[in-house]
Write an enzyme that holds these catalytic residues in place. Sequence first.
Site, PDB file in Angstrom:
ATOM      1  N   ILE A  60       0.821  -1.214   0.000  1.00  0.00           N
ATOM      2  CA  ILE A  60       0.000   0.000   0.000  1.00  0.00           C
ATOM      3  C   ILE A  60       0.856   1.265   0.000  1.00  0.00           C
ATOM      4  O   ILE A  60       0.440   2.300  -0.515  1.00  0.00           O
ATOM      5  CB  ILE A  60      -1.005  -0.016   1.179  1.00  0.00           C
ATOM      6  CG1 ILE A  60      -2.101  -1.044   0.883  1.00  0.00           C
ATOM      7  CG2 ILE A  60      -1.603   1.358   1.424  1.00  0.00           C
ATOM      8  CD1 ILE A  60      -3.179  -1.155   1.918  1.00  0.00           C
ATOM      9  N   GLU A  86      -7.351 -15.295   3.919  1.00  0.00           N
ATOM     10  CA  GLU A  86      -8.709 -15.766   4.199  1.00  0.00           C
ATOM     11  C   GLU A  86      -9.743 -14.648   4.246  1.00  0.00           C
ATOM     12  O   GLU A  86     -10.928 -14.918   4.413  1.00  0.00           O
ATOM     13  CB  GLU A  86      -8.708 -16.518   5.532  1.00  0.00           C
ATOM     14  CG  GLU A  86      -7.833 -17.760   5.511  1.00  0.00           C
ATOM     15  CD  GLU A  86      -7.775 -18.447   6.865  1.00  0.00           C
ATOM     16  OE1 GLU A  86      -8.414 -17.957   7.825  1.00  0.00           O
ATOM     17  OE2 GLU A  86      -7.080 -19.461   6.967  1.00  0.00           O
ATOM     18  N   HIS A  89      -9.244  -8.597   2.501  1.00  0.00           N
ATOM     19  CA  HIS A  89      -8.150  -7.629   2.527  1.00  0.00           C
ATOM     20  C   HIS A  89      -7.316  -7.698   1.245  1.00  0.00           C
ATOM     21  O   HIS A  89      -6.897  -6.671   0.705  1.00  0.00           O
ATOM     22  CB  HIS A  89      -7.278  -7.880   3.767  1.00  0.00           C
ATOM     23  CG  HIS A  89      -6.159  -6.913   3.929  1.00  0.00           C
ATOM     24  ND1 HIS A  89      -6.356  -5.605   4.300  1.00  0.00           N
ATOM     25  CD2 HIS A  89      -4.823  -7.064   3.769  1.00  0.00           C
ATOM     26  CE1 HIS A  89      -5.189  -4.989   4.366  1.00  0.00           C
ATOM     27  NE2 HIS A  89      -4.245  -5.853   4.037  1.00  0.00           N
TER      28      HIS A  89
END
Length: 160
Positions: A60, A86, A89
């Site tokens: 990011i 999982e 995100h």
Amino acid sequence: MSGGAGIPDVPAFDASGVRLAIVASTWHTKICDALLAGARNTAADSGIDNPTVVRVLGAIEIPVVAQELTRNHDAVVALGVVIRGETPHFDYVCDVVTQGLTRVSLDSSTPVANGVLTTNSEEQALNRAGLPTSDEDKGAQATAAALTTALTLRELRAES
């Protein structure tokens, strides 16, 4: 899909006058270090011995650093890896990074090559990292893309 299908042959080119910057994340160190090595090798093969290299923590952070690097460089290569987990995100990070890099490139009229791997597994990332056991070297490919685009833009601008 990967594994080398459809990868164009890039003829040797001289980019010795191009000011190149590389921003690479540090998550998944083995993979990111290999991507960076491939990028450096391609830069050297193209006549650039000392590209500016900036390391950031995660993916990011790459777009904002790439944006700053476009101020004083002719081409920027973004390197990192985001591996699906999982939670959603993964999707958010991949989207933000891809959109950010594209926006930086368009807003600055500077090539910003996206060499940030977005994979479903660590195995897929390793296979694209340019390691001796890898099928591909996305660091090298992204660098070739950034440099050849910078040379193309230089030619187009000289014609105007």
